[in-house]
Design a protein around this motif. Structure first.
Motif, PDB file in Angstrom:
ATOM      1  N   GLY A 197      36.676   2.164  62.927  1.00 24.22           N
ATOM      2  CA  GLY A 197      38.031   1.938  63.412  1.00 24.22           C
ATOM      3  C   GLY A 197      38.562   0.562  63.073  1.00 24.22           C
ATOM      4  N   SER A 198      39.877   0.472  62.930  1.00 24.24           N
ATOM      5  CA  SER A 198      40.508  -0.815  62.627  1.00 24.24           C
ATOM      6  C   SER A 198      40.274  -1.824  63.747  1.00 24.24           C
ATOM      7  N   TRP A 199      39.990  -1.334  64.963  1.00 26.48           N
ATOM      8  CA  TRP A 199      39.755  -2.235  66.092  1.00 26.48           C
ATOM      9  C   TRP A 199      38.528  -3.114  65.859  1.00 26.48           C
ATOM     10  N   VAL A 200      37.588  -2.642  65.041  1.00 26.08           N
ATOM     11  CA  VAL A 200      36.387  -3.429  64.759  1.00 26.08           C
ATOM     12  C   VAL A 200      36.767  -4.725  64.046  1.00 26.08           C
ATOM     13  N   VAL A 201      37.591  -4.615  63.009  1.00 27.89           N
ATOM     14  CA  VAL A 201      38.029  -5.806  62.277  1.00 27.89           C
ATOM     15  C   VAL A 201      38.926  -6.666  63.163  1.00 27.89           C
TER      16      VAL A 201
ATOM     17  N   SER B 103      40.634 -12.544  56.500  1.00 27.19           N
ATOM     18  CA  SER B 103      39.944 -11.274  56.294  1.00 27.19           C
ATOM     19  C   SER B 103      40.793 -10.344  55.448  1.00 27.19           C
ATOM     20  N   VAL B 104      40.107  -9.523  54.650  1.00 27.39           N
ATOM     21  CA  VAL B 104      40.769  -8.482  53.866  1.00 27.39           C
ATOM     22  C   VAL B 104      39.878  -7.249  53.884  1.00 27.39           C
ATOM     23  N   GLY B 105      40.505  -6.089  54.064  1.00 26.76           N
ATOM     24  CA  GLY B 105      39.756  -4.848  54.141  1.00 26.76           C
ATOM     25  C   GLY B 105      39.860  -4.033  52.875  1.00 26.76           C
ATOM     26  N   GLU B 106      38.742  -3.389  52.508  1.00 30.00           N
ATOM     27  CA  GLU B 106      38.741  -2.450  51.390  1.00 30.00           C
ATOM     28  C   GLU B 106      39.054  -1.065  51.935  1.00 30.00           C
TER      29      GLU B 106
ATOM     30  N   ASP C 175      42.956   3.531  49.419  1.00 28.02           N
ATOM     31  CA  ASP C 175      43.986   4.534  49.649  1.00 28.02           C
ATOM     32  C   ASP C 175      45.268   4.044  49.002  1.00 28.02           C
ATOM     33  N   SER C 176      45.942   4.900  48.271  1.00 26.94           N
ATOM     34  CA  SER C 176      47.170   4.499  47.583  1.00 26.94           C
ATOM     35  C   SER C 176      48.411   4.684  48.439  1.00 26.94           C
ATOM     36  N   ASN C 177      48.266   5.232  49.644  1.00 27.34           N
ATOM     37  CA  ASN C 177      49.404   5.469  50.524  1.00 27.34           C
ATOM     38  C   ASN C 177      49.782   4.173  51.231  1.00 27.34           C
ATOM     39  N   VAL C 178      51.012   3.726  51.025  1.00 28.95           N
ATOM     40  CA  VAL C 178      51.446   2.446  51.583  1.00 28.95           C
ATOM     41  C   VAL C 178      51.468   2.492  53.108  1.00 28.95           C
ATOM     42  N   ASN C 179      51.872   3.620  53.675  1.00 28.93           N
ATOM     43  CA  ASN C 179      51.892   3.725  55.132  1.00 28.93           C
ATOM     44  C   ASN C 179      50.489   3.533  55.707  1.00 28.93           C
ATOM     45  N   THR C 180      49.501   4.139  55.058  1.00 23.95           N
ATOM     46  CA  THR C 180      48.118   4.026  55.526  1.00 23.95           C
ATOM     47  C   THR C 180      47.645   2.579  55.451  1.00 23.95           C
ATOM     48  N   LEU C 181      47.936   1.912  54.341  1.00 25.57           N
ATOM     49  CA  LEU C 181      47.528   0.521  54.166  1.00 25.57           C
ATOM     50  C   LEU C 181      48.203  -0.383  55.192  1.00 25.57           C
TER      51      LEU C 181
ATOM     52  N   ALA D 208      46.449  -2.541  58.235  1.00 22.38           N
ATOM     53  CA  ALA D 208      46.544  -4.004  58.234  1.00 22.38           C
ATOM     54  C   ALA D 208      47.127  -4.513  59.552  1.00 22.38           C
ATOM     55  N   ASN D 209      48.152  -3.836  60.042  1.00 16.73           N
ATOM     56  CA  ASN D 209      48.752  -4.265  61.307  1.00 16.73           C
ATOM     57  C   ASN D 209      47.810  -4.031  62.483  1.00 16.73           C
ATOM     58  N   ASN D 210      47.134  -2.880  62.484  1.00 17.33           N
ATOM     59  CA  ASN D 210      46.229  -2.575  63.592  1.00 17.33           C
ATOM     60  C   ASN D 210      44.979  -3.451  63.569  1.00 17.33           C
ATOM     61  N   ALA D 211      44.524  -3.815  62.383  1.00 19.89           N
ATOM     62  CA  ALA D 211      43.320  -4.637  62.249  1.00 19.89           C
ATOM     63  C   ALA D 211      43.623  -6.128  62.302  1.00 19.89           C
TER      64      ALA D 211
END
Length: 480
Positions: free
Chosen positions: A266-270, A281-284, A287-293, A297-300
């Motif tokens: 989960g994004s909560w971990v980061v 920090s930067v996450g790998e 996914d090419s979907n901008v909404n997903t990215l 990023a906002n949640n993490a």
């Protein structure tokens, strides 16, 4: 609720423009403008905030401090770098030159001991506290070298005013011993009680499935899937003063993190790691979907690699359709959380790499340069020139001035006295010329790449004609 990217489309009033041109230029400009159907797209989707790389330097050897959304990062490894414990020394020998070129940070491979010992690239971690100083998994040194050599490298980078990012693999572990697992009714390779460092011992209780559930967001490669819901795991990863995160930051002196395979948890971990440990920090998130990215990023509360940009560049430059660069990307949604790249240790699909680097090093986002591109495969002097342009000229938000299958022109609008730039990318096989509108009136400009010898002067209404070589790029700004 997902917010669509707001774009402001403004069609230029060509009649007013033509009236302000000198008579001997009117016919040529009219023909150009009519054929191009000029359209400016202002990328103002980060609340109009100016985007700057930070301190502006005037010398090629200036030192640059990186920040989320600014600076230039070097991925300081590739898959299967030479084994034998020499890699930390190899990178150490290059950091001064990289810093002089304007690179502000380096991203290192996973530094701790992994299951495959001296041959592992580190993505199968066994002991997070063995940096090459314990005889474990058939070796004392890691593939990259000893702990002493790693500390020397980090110290050298800091001397050169560069940040050092650790690649952190916390989705899965490998190299444990077999043990009876009451949650699976079988034996599992989840006994890490014998790790040589004696820190963060683990058992089946710390991996899915266990008393906390059957799984989290995703497992990888059949490795034991670390359970972040466990208070014991949280304690050792990011809460306790001598745990993984704080030991890496406070003792080893890492400045930030590249989180591997964040789809697996989960994004909560980061977010919790960042809140308790700190650092960039930067996450790998592949996914090419901008909404997903953007959502991740906002949640993490973290930057994320801009895979949307990567795949659009691949389709645009290799598929001869530069108009695709008008499409949505993470750097347009949230440039301060977008880390752009052309290739990395996992994927290398773009053929026209210099055109792609000319794009990410002139646009918003935190650009990453791949070690082999810089040191082996591409023209280092051209990359150094683009790094200099990024650090000195690439400021302000972005306006896309023109695009079609073969050509793309964008303007960085400048900030805080920095004039910004205009980048022209040409994927055709012939020289191209275009009239474009700058932010500069009655001002001589030049191409800072040296690919064009023109020194044009903008008109009173800020229009000027620029050019670009075949399969090439030019970057224009005030001649000063």
């Amino acid at each position: 609720m997902k917010k669509p990217i707001p774009k402001i489309y403004s069609f230029l009033a060509l009649t007013a423009f033509l009236c302000s041109c000198s008579q001997n230029e009117t016919n040529e400009i009219d023909a150009k403008a009519e054929s191009q159907q000029f359209k400016i797209i202002n990328v103002t989707n980060h609340d109009g905030k100016p985007f700057s790389t930070g301190d502006s330097k005037t010398t090629r050897t200036g030192k640059y401090v990186d920040n989320p959304g600014g600076g230039v990062m070097m991925q300081a490894f590739y898959w299967d770098v030479p084994a034998g414990g020499t890699w930390w020394d190899t990178v150490n020998s290059k950091v001064t030159a990289w810093s002089n070129a304007g690179i502000g940070s380096i991203w290192l491979p996973p530094a701790s001991k992994a299951q495959n010992g001296a041959f592992s690239m580190g993505y199968d971690p066994t002991d997070y506290f063995d940096f090459g100083d314990f005889n474990q998994n058939g070796t004392t040194e890691t593939r990259f070298g000893s702990k002493t050599e790693l500390v020397s490298l980090i110290t050298k980078a800091h001397t050169e005013n560069m940040k050092v990012y650790a690649d952190i693999v916390i989705n899965h572990n490998s190299g444990g011993q077999s043990e009876a697992n009451p949650f699976t009714g079988t034996n599992t390779w989840t006994n890490f009680n014998g790790v040589a460092s004696g820190k963060f011992k683990r058992s089946y209780n710390d991996f899915y499935k266990n008393s906390y559930g059957n799984n989290d967001e995703g497992a990888f490669g059949g490795f034991p899937d670390l359970c972040h819901a466990s208070p014991y795991v949280q304690d050792w990863l990011w809460l306790r003063a001598d745990g993984v995160g704080k030991y890496y930051k406070n003792t080893m002196k890492f400045d930030g993190w590249r989180f591997d395979y964040v789809k697996g948890f989960g994004s909560w971990v980061v977010r919790d790691w960042n809140a308790n440990v700190g650092g960039f920090s930067v996450g790998e998130l592949w996914d090419s979907n901008v909404n997903t990215l953007n959502d991740w990023a906002n949640n993490a509360n973290s930057s994320v690699f801009d895979f949307a940009c990567y795949y659009k560049m691949n389709d645009a430059f290799d598929g001869n359709n530069l108009a695709l660069l008008n499409d949505d990307m993470m750097w347009k949604r949230n440039p301060y959380k977008a880390v752009t790249f052309v290739s990395n240790h996992d994927t290398d699909e773009i053929s026209n790499k210099l055109l792609a680097y000319s794009y990410i090093l002139t646009h918003e986002g935190y650009p990453t340069i791949f070690y082999r591109d810089y040191e082996e495969w591409l023209d280092k002097s051209k990359l150094n020139n683009l790094i200099w342009i990024h650090n000195n000229k690439a400021t302000g938000n972005t306006s896309i001035l023109y695009s079609d299958n073969d050509e793309y022109i964008a303007r960085r609008n400048g900030y805080n006295g920095n004039p910004g730039l205009v980048v022209y990318i040409n994927n055709s096989t012939t020289w191209q010329e275009r009239w474009i509108q700058t932010n500069w009136a009655n001002t001589q400009i030049k191409d800072f790449t040296g690919n064009s010898s023109w020194y044009p002067t903008t008109q009173g209404d800020q229009w000027v004609k620029i050019q670009c070589p075949p399969k090439g790029y030019t970057v224009w700004s005030i001649n000063q």
